[in-house]
Design an enzyme around this catalytic site. Structure first.
Site, short mmCIF file in Angstrom:
data_model
loop_
_atom_site.label_atom_id
_atom_site.label_comp_id
_atom_site.label_asym_id
_atom_site.label_seq_id
_atom_site.Cartn_x
_atom_site.Cartn_y
_atom_site.Cartn_z
N TRP A 1 21.28 -10.12 4.44
CA TRP A 1 20.30 -10.11 3.34
C TRP A 1 21.03 -9.79 2.06
CZ3 TRP A 1 16.00 -12.21 5.04
CH2 TRP A 1 14.94 -12.33 4.15
N ASP A 2 20.29 -9.73 0.94
CA ASP A 2 21.02 -9.48 -0.30
C ASP A 2 21.39 -8.01 -0.49
OD1 ASP A 2 18.48 -8.67 -1.02
OD2 ASP A 2 18.28 -9.98 -2.76
N TRP A 3 21.07 -7.18 0.51
CA TRP A 3 21.56 -5.80 0.53
C TRP A 3 22.12 -5.44 1.89
CZ3 TRP A 3 18.48 -5.04 4.48
CH2 TRP A 3 17.20 -5.61 4.47
N ASN B 1 6.43 -11.70 3.46
CA ASN B 1 7.06 -11.35 2.20
C ASN B 1 7.46 -12.61 1.43
OD1 ASN B 1 8.64 -9.43 0.33
ND2 ASN B 1 10.23 -10.87 0.98
N GLU B 2 6.79 -12.86 0.34
CA GLU B 2 7.17 -13.84 -0.68
C GLU B 2 7.13 -15.30 -0.25
OE1 GLU B 2 10.93 -12.43 -2.28
OE2 GLU B 2 9.93 -10.90 -3.47
N GLU C 1 6.81 -4.72 -5.75
CA GLU C 1 8.28 -4.74 -5.74
C GLU C 1 8.78 -4.85 -7.17
OE1 GLU C 1 10.56 -7.57 -3.58
OE2 GLU C 1 9.47 -7.25 -1.71
C1 BMA Z 1 12.63 -9.15 -2.89
C2 BMA Z 1 12.57 -8.56 -1.54
C3 BMA Z 1 13.82 -8.73 -0.78
C4 BMA Z 1 15.03 -8.61 -1.65
C5 BMA Z 1 14.69 -8.01 -2.96
C6 BMA Z 1 15.85 -7.94 -3.89
O1 BMA Z 1 12.61 -10.50 -2.88
O2 BMA Z 1 11.45 -9.03 -0.87
O3 BMA Z 1 13.81 -9.96 -0.14
O4 BMA Z 1 15.99 -7.90 -1.00
O5 BMA Z 1 13.71 -8.75 -3.60
O6 BMA Z 1 16.36 -9.20 -4.18
#
Ligand code: BMA
Length: 950
Positions: free
Chosen positions: A261-263, A527-528, A625
């Protein structure tokens, strides 16, 4: 077919208690140790004595409940002896959670591995691989995920299974794709790590058994499934290269972030990640027992809906009685029931005694988390008994989507027990790539940290896992509300029959497992993924868009939503996050503009704009978020790196950054208001840079969160009534730069200390609009308070305020955000004689007589890179022990922003940190999480403030 298990000489030797050795494949029932699962029935307690030796890994609360259960069991046995033939145990079970044999496909690697557990953990525990988190090991060890592993075990059943009508083999969680063989016969297959698999093994089971799980690599399975989906592609094919992950994760029902993932790193684990049990029973067994409180507004009374899901093996219907009691509410009720062969659900409605006041469950900051002990006792024909003990809670939840005066669209806020509540908190991701390392203690530490930062809600994000039972139990206990996503994230998904069947089973299981928890206040489909479609993230050709929308609607609207509506009417459901809620549904499930601030929730990220400028943030109904990255502290990175890695541009620093341009973005954002570190010593320079990224992140999210909180009671230009702020993200999965406020291991970043203040129940928020300085009073309290607002102005160069003004008592309204103070900046500067924007800083606080006061907040009048008079403060700390706490008595020579106390790897947290120091003396407490000493603390302490990095 290869023999499932033979005790060949190359099988690992295992030392037994009496020091004799056995081959792993030869272990019998005496070697099988029960594992402490959730104590809900007597059969969950291991059956040897004495209790202390019996349950070495149990928490005190668990031991107590087990002891209570065992006493009940003894009582039952005494009754049995007194009246032979009238009462019979109805089931027997034992756990296979213990050491198994783990082998690679070609047998070249064979070792013992714990269940629950995974291959990576087994290899690490036996020294066959290094710490998978060390440096670049995520890449070095990809071979582990690409192999097809075999788990096996030989076991004896410690009771006479022939006496029982049915014997089930139950896997609470298999990760993920496996063929399961019992005594060389395939009894089933698994392909969904979120489902509980139950196999009827009545015919296959023997006294001595061999169980084998042949896994297929999740990576190759996902690729295979994607290839088999010939009609059209389901994007995204692969993660961004910077994530160094595997492809097609959307084709496997497995933790989506385990492919990177991005983290987070890519560790697609294989293993048995939850308990495995053999359960034998007569006539029936209870698969699930759920409890839903219902409040009748008209009658003003509580009822408790109880749903008992049975698997009935008796060939004929049979009757029985159920007694339900809640002694604390003087409520007892008896019901006659009739059970029919097959699967059946018995609903019971328990009327709570009206003459007793029911104490409701409240979120953190709003009241107690009262729960009541409840027993359910089934007395079935033939003398069978089943007894279950649990805790039940009473609360209501409503999601209010209604028109708002002066604003188009609909509101989006939660009422708990009829009271509108501002949702404040963060987003939860998996606490580790290896779930077996997530202990109850580590969960408690993270969740307690959320509470200590004044959060009342966490969102369990849809790219991870449905958390373990203990997670929700702790949230119930701490008053943390949970926004629960279903596990789908940032992708489109297939909807073929097999996939949908698997998802349906998963969703039903998870709802029945989790719905009794008061902490869960909403289900959310994904999610998204609505945003991904609406904004065409994956650049699908417009001719195909309808196809993907149809898939989306099939998955989230026609299936998941329908299942939620059927299984749980007690809480709201939204199809996605972000979504426009009711408006998205009105638009057929996918809204044109899921980020519309007039509806539902939004996610908001903007790394490039100046984050001190609140005008860039959306005045939305609910922000689930938003975030900025920072680096973890040096002590956390040090554990997985070596000196060559300790610079901001090292290949290690690049490798750990999974968000494209993330490292540059952090410095660019920091450079808007701060000078970048300049120290000639490369190590100091690296540490200062880590510090500055944390300063930047904390200050950005402070500004943004304060904007959302102060927007709760107003509509400006048709926008506002913001009722939720959940920043991205609470915790980390490994040691790397990310949006988290808690580092891997639980250490608080500066942001987490800031959260304690910006989520404070009572908060003055300062901001500027058009040259005018405003202060809003934000309150989550249930009563209005008369308070004094004190506004001080400090020169950066002096510890004495240049001016101070206190208002007449003002009313700070319950559950509102309202303007309290207004002064043009030019006037303020003039009033405080020697000030300019660059030389002065404003601080302000609310106080009422007695104990009640807000944190002291501040407002910068210019960028700190332009600050005039800021000195390199010399700050000393004297450490004094006070029972289990340490007092850090600080003394400074000058005003100091972003004062940071760091005691390296000593586990614990400070009462405050990262603060603006305007007084000569200040005392900060350190709460250690493990025992430490003054000497140790003194040796580890590093104390800096902003001017030290220049
Ligand atoms: C959102 C989250 C994650 C991601 C974060 C930072 O999109 O739902 O998918 O890690 O942003 O990019």
């Amino acid at each position: 077919m290869r023999p499932a298990l033979k005790c060949a000489p190359d099988f690992p030797l295992v030392k037994k208690k009496n020091n004799s050795e056995k081959r792993l494949c030869d272990l019998g029932s005496a070697d099988l140790r029960g594992r402490a699962g959730r104590i809900s029935s007597v059969s969950d307690c291991p059956a040897t004595s004495p209790p202390a030796a019996r349950m070495p890994r149990m928490l005190p609360g668990r031991q107590a409940s087990c002891q209570r259960l065992l006493m009940l069991q003894m009582l039952l046995q005494m009754l049995l002896a007194a009246a032979p033939g009238e009462s019979r145990p109805q089931s027997a079970d034992f756990s296979l959670a213990s050491s198994w044999l783990v082998q690679s496909q070609n047998g070249s690697v064979a070792l013992p591995g714990q269940v629950p557990g995974c291959v990576h953990s087994a290899l690490f525990q036996h020294g066959l691989i290094q710490d998978p988190y060390y440096r670049f090991n995520d890449l070095n060890y990809s071979w582990v995920s690409l192999d097809n592993w075999i788990y096996s075990k030989k076991f004896r059943i410690p009771f006479d299974f022939r006496k029982w009508q049915k014997v089930n083999l139950i896997f609470e969680g298999v990760d993920t794709v496996a063929e399961i063989l019992l005594n060389n016969i395939t009894i089933g297959k698994t392909d969904n790590m979120f489902h509980r698999y139950t196999f009827d093994v009545t015919e296959e089971v023997r006294d001595t058994n061999t169980i084998v799980l042949r896994f297929q690599s999740a990576v190759s399975y996902a690729a295979q499934q994607s290839k088999a989906h010939t009609g059209y592609q389901i994007p995204p094919e692969c993660p961004e290269p910077v994530q160094k992950g595997f492809c097609h994760v959307n084709f496997i029902r497995k933790e989506q972030c385990s492919f990177s993932w991005d983290w987070g790193p890519s560790f697609p684990t294989q293993g048995i990640w939850k308990d495995v049990r053999i359960v034998a029973y007569d006539i029936c067994q209870v698969d699930y027992l759920t409890f839903t409180p219902i409040y009748g507004n008209n009658a003003r009374e509580w009822n408790l809906k109880i749903e008992a899901y049975f698997d009935v093996v008796s060939s004929k219907p049979f009757g029985g009685q159920v007694t339900v009691s809640i002694p604390g509410l003087q409520t007892h009720q008896m019901y006659n029931i009739e059970l029919h062969p097959g699967k059946s659900m018995i609903p019971l409605l328990l009327n709570i005694n009206k003459s007793i006041t029911v104490e409701t469950w409240w979120p953190n900051g709003h009241g107690n988390q009262t729960g009541y002990n409840l027993t359910v006792h089934f007395k079935l024909e033939g003398g069978y008994h089943i007894e279950k003990l649990t805790k039940v809670y009473f609360r209501t939840v409503e999601l209010i989507e209604a028109p708002i005066a002066g604003s188009s669209g609909l509101s989006f806020y939660f009422k708990i027990n009829g009271l509108p509540i501002f949702i404040k908190g963060s987003n939860w991701i998996p606490a580790d790539s290896f779930q077996d390392r997530v202990t109850v203690d580590s969960l408690r530490l993270l969740l307690q940290s959320a509470v200590d930062a004044n959060m009342n809600t966490l969102r369990v994000w849809g790219g991870g896992v449905y958390a373990q039972d203990e997670f929700y139990e702790i949230c119930d206990e701490l008053g943390l509300m949970i926004w629960q996503d279903f596990m789908f994230a940032c992708a489109l998904y297939p909807t073929d029959q097999a996939f949908m069947d698997s998802v349906r089973a998963e969703v039903v299981h998870q709802i029945r497992r989790l719905k009794s928890h008061p902490s869960i206040i909403i289900w959310s489909g994904n999610n998204e993924n609505e945003a991904a479609l609406a904004d065409n993230w994956f650049s699908v050709p417009s001719s195909k868009l309808e196809l993907y929308i149809t898939d989306y609607v099939t998955l989230y609207v026609k299936n998941i939503r329908e299942i939620v509506l059927a299984e749980d009417q007690s809480r709201p459901f939204v199809t996605s996050s972000p979504t426009n809620g009711a408006e998205s549904m009105a638009e057929g499930g996918v809204s044109q503009k899921p980020y519309d601030p007039h509806f539902g929730d939004v996610h908001f990220y903007d790394y490039a704009s100046d984050c001190w400028n609140w005008k860039v943030f959306p005045k939305a109904r609910f922000v689930s978020e938003y975030g900025f990255q920072s680096w973890p502290s040096f002590s956390t990175l040090e554990k997985v790196s070596f000196p060559e890695d300790w610079s901001y541009n090292s290949s290690f620093s690049l490798h750990r950054q999974h968000h494209r341009d993330g490292n540059t973005e952090m410095l660019e954002q920091a450079a808007i208001h701060f000078k970048l570190p300049q120290n000639p010593d490369p190590l100091v320079m690296f540490k200062d840079t880590l510090y500055l990224t944390q300063v930047m992140q904390a200050q950005c999210i402070k500004t943004e969160t304060e904007f959302y909180r102060r927007s709760q009671s107003e509509i400006v230009d048709g926008k506002g009534h913001t009722m939720g702020a959940l920043y991205w993200q609470l915790n980390d999965i490994w040691q790397a730069p990310s949006w988290a406020s808690l580092e891997y291991g639980g250490k608080w970043k500066m942001l987490h200390y800031f959260a304690q203040h910006f989520f404070s129940p009572l908060l003055p928020v300062g901001f500027e609009d058009d040259g005018v300085f405003y202060i809003y009073g934000v309150s989550d309290l249930h009563m209005d308070y008369k308070m004094t607002l004190t506004v001080r102005v400090h020169l950066w160069s002096s510890l004495q305020p240049v001016c101070s003004r206190s208002t007449e008592p003002l009313v700070v309204k319950a559950g509102q955000a309202a303007p309290l103070y207004k002064e043009p900046v030019a006037e303020l500067l003039q009033r405080c004689g020697q000030c300019t924007r660059q030389s002065c800083v404003i601080t302000f606080a609310l106080t009422a007589g007695g104990e009640l006061s807000s944190p002291t907040n501040y407002h910068f009048l210019s960028s700190l890179k332009d600050a005039v008079g800021l000195e390199k403060a010399k700050i000393t700390a004297k450490i004094v022990q006070q029972e289990n706490i340490y007092r850090f008595e600080l003394e400074t020579t000058a005003v100091a922003p972003f004062v940071w106390l760091d005691v390296g790897s000593i586990p614990g947290r400070f009462s405050d940190n990262g603060f603006l120091l305007t007084e000569k003396k200040k005392t900060i407490l350190f709460y250690p999480w493990e025992s430490t000493s003054i000497t140790e603390l003194e040796r580890s302490l590093r104390l800096i403030s902003l001017a030290d990095i220049y």
